[in-house]
Design a protein around this motif. Structure first.
Motif, PDB file in Angstrom:
ATOM      1  N   TYR A 213      64.184-177.248  43.062  1.00 21.21           N
ATOM      2  CA  TYR A 213      64.883-176.049  42.596  1.00 21.21           C
ATOM      3  C   TYR A 213      64.473-175.720  41.165  1.00 21.21           C
ATOM      4  O   TYR A 213      64.482-174.561  40.766  1.00 21.21           O
ATOM      5  CB  TYR A 213      66.403-176.270  42.676  1.00 21.21           C
TER       6      TYR A 213
ATOM      7  N   GLU B 135      63.234-165.712  50.149  1.00 24.06           N
ATOM      8  CA  GLU B 135      63.899-166.804  50.857  1.00 24.06           C
ATOM      9  C   GLU B 135      64.800-166.278  51.962  1.00 24.06           C
ATOM     10  O   GLU B 135      65.174-167.009  52.866  1.00 24.06           O
ATOM     11  CB  GLU B 135      64.737-167.644  49.897  1.00 24.06           C
TER      12      GLU B 135
ATOM     13  N   CYS C  52      69.028-171.630  50.658  1.00 27.10           N
ATOM     14  CA  CYS C  52      69.061-172.660  49.617  1.00 27.10           C
ATOM     15  C   CYS C  52      69.941-173.824  50.055  1.00 27.10           C
ATOM     16  O   CYS C  52      71.133-173.637  50.329  1.00 27.10           O
ATOM     17  CB  CYS C  52      69.585-172.045  48.321  1.00 27.10           C
TER      18      CYS C  52
ATOM     19  N   ARG D  66      70.908-165.851  47.633  1.00 30.10           N
ATOM     20  CA  ARG D  66      70.453-167.026  48.377  1.00 30.10           C
ATOM     21  C   ARG D  66      71.441-167.371  49.490  1.00 30.10           C
ATOM     22  O   ARG D  66      71.045-167.770  50.577  1.00 30.10           O
ATOM     23  CB  ARG D  66      70.266-168.204  47.442  1.00 30.10           C
TER      24      ARG D  66
END
Length: 189
Positions: A66, A96, A104, A169
């Motif tokens: 990260y 993403e 995430c 995310r």
């Protein structure tokens, strides 16, 4: 005499990380981990202690990755302006959310286990603090470059941006639509 491991713990950890990332902590069984890692149940226990120990190691590994988001903000190579670096990070986050991406793991874990797992809380807080600091520093640079007005308070703006990044995310699983994600990024910037 201690036996040597008949598996590569790093390879096993990658397999476990994938399962936790896909299914979450609670929905992942030891049988899932044995299947994903190719490591027998007893060897998992001998190496990682238990399911939570393996989860901790997987989340530690993910948290280290990260840091790439923070690095992207600080990386001025390629001639990107401070505001350009903020755009680059937002676009990374939006990507993403594209179909097939898993979002995430830190955020998923914080949502799932944040109220009952101090390790997850610690990782989430450290990630937020690191990103907030990098965003605030980038906003200061953008102010010096006259890309952002001096009236903007860097720390307050950084908190809003970090919240938006984490929100994007998290929403990536619920709304895996790149166009929707990009519209949020464009609106924010």
């Amino acid at each position: 005499m201690a036996r040597t491991k008949e598996f590569d713990p790093d390879v096993a950890l990658e397999g476990a990380l994938d399962v936790f990332w896909e299914k979450g902590y609670e929905a992942t069984s030891i049988a899932d981990l044995v299947s994903a890692t190719g490591v027998q149940r007893q060897s998992i226990y001998d190496t990682f202690g238990d399911k939570h120990g393996l989860f901790r190691a997987a989340l530690d590994r993910y948290a280290a990755r990260y840091a790439g988001v923070v690095h992207a903000l600080r990386d001025a190579s390629g001639g990107a302006s401070p505001l350009g670096r903020l755009r680059r990070v937002f676009r990374m986050v939006a990507e993403e959310a594209e179909p097939g991406n898993r979002g995430c793991l830190l955020i998923s874990s914080a949502v799932e286990r944040g109220r009952c797992d101090d390790m997850v809380i610690g990782h989430a807080q450290a990630a937020v603090a690191s990103l907030e600091k990098a965003v605030a520093a980038t906003i200061l640079e953008a102010q010096d470059a006259r890309e952002v007005p001096r009236s903007v308070k860097p720390r307050a703006a950084a908190r809003v941006i970090v919240t938006l990044v984490w929100g994007l995310r998290a929403m990536g699983r619920a709304i895996p639509d790149p166009a929707w994600q990009r519209s949020v990024v464009d609106g924010a910037l």
